[in-house]
Design a protein around this motif. Structure first.
Motif, short mmCIF file in Angstrom:
data_model
loop_
_atom_site.label_atom_id
_atom_site.label_comp_id
_atom_site.label_asym_id
_atom_site.label_seq_id
_atom_site.Cartn_x
_atom_site.Cartn_y
_atom_site.Cartn_z
N THR A 4 0.82 -1.29 -0.19
CA THR A 4 -0.30 -0.11 -0.21
C THR A 4 1.10 1.26 -0.21
O THR A 4 0.18 2.43 -0.55
CB THR A 4 -0.67 -0.14 1.50
OG1 THR A 4 0.10 0.55 2.14
CG2 THR A 4 -1.76 -1.26 1.28
N LEU A 5 2.32 1.39 0.45
CA LEU A 5 3.20 2.11 0.18
C LEU A 5 3.87 2.70 -1.09
O LEU A 5 4.12 3.96 -1.14
CB LEU A 5 4.00 2.10 1.37
CG LEU A 5 3.87 1.93 2.37
CD1 LEU A 5 4.89 1.55 3.61
CD2 LEU A 5 2.24 2.92 3.11
N ILE A 6 3.83 1.94 -1.79
CA ILE A 6 3.80 1.89 -2.83
C ILE A 6 3.34 2.96 -3.83
O ILE A 6 1.61 3.13 -4.35
CB ILE A 6 4.12 0.65 -4.32
CG1 ILE A 6 4.56 -0.72 -3.59
CG2 ILE A 6 4.60 1.13 -5.22
CD1 ILE A 6 4.15 -1.50 -4.26
N THR A 7 3.96 4.15 -4.55
CA THR A 7 3.16 4.74 -5.61
C THR A 7 3.05 4.42 -7.37
O THR A 7 4.78 4.81 -7.20
CB THR A 7 3.59 6.48 -5.21
OG1 THR A 7 3.32 6.99 -3.71
CG2 THR A 7 2.70 7.61 -5.74
N GLY A 84 -6.67 -5.79 -4.18
CA GLY A 84 -7.31 -6.21 -2.92
C GLY A 84 -6.95 -5.12 -2.05
O GLY A 84 -7.22 -4.14 -0.73
N GLN A 85 -6.05 -4.22 -2.76
CA GLN A 85 -5.09 -2.86 -2.53
C GLN A 85 -5.31 -1.77 -2.70
O GLN A 85 -5.09 -0.31 -2.79
CB GLN A 85 -3.78 -2.84 -2.47
CG GLN A 85 -3.47 -4.27 -1.30
CD GLN A 85 -1.88 -4.61 -1.45
OE1 GLN A 85 -0.84 -3.23 -1.03
NE2 GLN A 85 -1.51 -5.82 -1.42
N TYR A 87 -5.46 -0.99 -6.02
CA TYR A 87 -5.10 -0.58 -7.30
C TYR A 87 -5.99 -0.53 -9.11
O TYR A 87 -6.02 0.08 -9.40
CB TYR A 87 -3.91 -1.30 -7.74
CG TYR A 87 -2.84 -0.93 -6.77
CD1 TYR A 87 -1.82 0.88 -6.89
CD2 TYR A 87 -2.28 -1.88 -5.51
CE1 TYR A 87 -1.73 1.19 -5.94
CE2 TYR A 87 -1.33 -1.16 -5.28
CZ TYR A 87 -0.68 -0.19 -5.15
OH TYR A 87 0.58 0.40 -4.96
N ALA A 88 -7.14 -1.64 -8.76
CA ALA A 88 -8.11 -1.91 -9.85
C ALA A 88 -9.16 -0.67 -9.38
O ALA A 88 -8.85 0.06 -10.48
CB ALA A 88 -8.84 -3.11 -9.84
N LYS A 89 -8.90 -0.13 -8.70
CA LYS A 89 -9.88 1.66 -8.70
C LYS A 89 -9.49 2.64 -9.08
O LYS A 89 -9.74 2.99 -10.16
CB LYS A 89 -10.28 1.40 -6.93
CG LYS A 89 -11.50 3.02 -7.87
CD LYS A 89 -11.64 3.53 -6.07
CE LYS A 89 -12.37 4.61 -5.49
NZ LYS A 89 -12.00 5.60 -6.56
N LEU A 90 -7.60 2.93 -8.97
CA LEU A 90 -6.97 3.15 -9.33
C LEU A 90 -6.63 2.90 -11.43
O LEU A 90 -7.01 4.66 -11.99
CB LEU A 90 -5.35 3.42 -9.01
CG LEU A 90 -5.57 3.90 -6.93
CD1 LEU A 90 -3.93 3.79 -6.96
CD2 LEU A 90 -5.83 5.58 -7.60
N LEU A 91 -6.73 2.12 -11.42
CA LEU A 91 -6.50 1.66 -13.22
C LEU A 91 -8.09 2.71 -13.77
O LEU A 91 -7.96 3.00 -14.59
CB LEU A 91 -6.22 0.40 -13.08
CG LEU A 91 -5.52 0.41 -14.65
CD1 LEU A 91 -4.41 1.27 -15.30
CD2 LEU A 91 -5.18 -1.11 -14.07
N MET A 92 -8.90 2.11 -12.94
CA MET A 92 -9.95 2.52 -13.71
C MET A 92 -10.85 3.59 -13.90
O MET A 92 -10.78 4.55 -14.43
CB MET A 92 -11.45 1.83 -12.55
CG MET A 92 -12.56 1.34 -13.46
SD MET A 92 -12.95 0.46 -14.91
CE MET A 92 -12.24 -0.89 -13.94
#
Length: 154
Positions: A4-7, A84-85, A87-92
């Motif tokens: 979760t800390l990865i930008t 589950g972190q 990233y799918a929402k960020l990519l969406m």
């Protein structure tokens, strides 16, 4: 490692990324796209974008095709350790920005009827089921699986 800390770094993908894409594809899908599917997509002018981590390792991507004023989402994946972190929402969100930048009226996709997790992600992002494509996907033992056709108005 706390993922979760990865930008993530977001950017366009192409032929040079096919090996990385295939690694993810084979981990997350029972019936992954082939190298030929991806190279044919890039040769046809379809566009792909993805997220890379701190070491420039690809961990999420999508592939889209333009059809008049509609965007067709052909492939969307987040590598297993990153699921589950959020990233799918960020990519969406990146997909929706892309659609707006290209004046797309809607985004269309197909998803396996059995892929309940993906359907939930898509519904949470505002997609609604609009139909079924019978026998659209290959399944085990030479069987076929239906696809749920979903659309989101932009």
């Amino acid at each position: 490692m706390d993922l979760t800390l990865i930008t993530p770094h977001y950017g366009r993908l192409g032929f040079a990324d096919v090996d990385s894409i295939l690694t993810i594809e084979e981990r997350v899908y029972a019936h992954p796209w082939t190298r030929g599917n991806f190279t044919d997509s890039f040769s046809s002018g379809y566009e792909a974008f993805g997220f890379r981590g701190a070491e420039q390792d690809l961990f999420a991507y999508f592939v889209v095709m333009h059809i008049l004023d509609e965007l067709h989402l052909l492939n969307f994946a987040v590598d297993l350790p990153y699921q589950g972190q959020g990233y799918a929402k960020l990519l969406m969100d990146k997909l929706f920005t892309y659609a707006q930048e290209h004046a797309s009226a809607s985004i269309l996709l197909e998803v396996r009827r059995s892929n309940v997790r993906a359907i939930s992600v898509y519904e949470g992002a505002g997609f609604a089921a609009i139909g079924v494509r019978k026998g659209y996907y290959p399944a085990h033992d030479n069987q076929r699986e239906d696809a749920i056709v979903m659309r989101r108005i932009c």
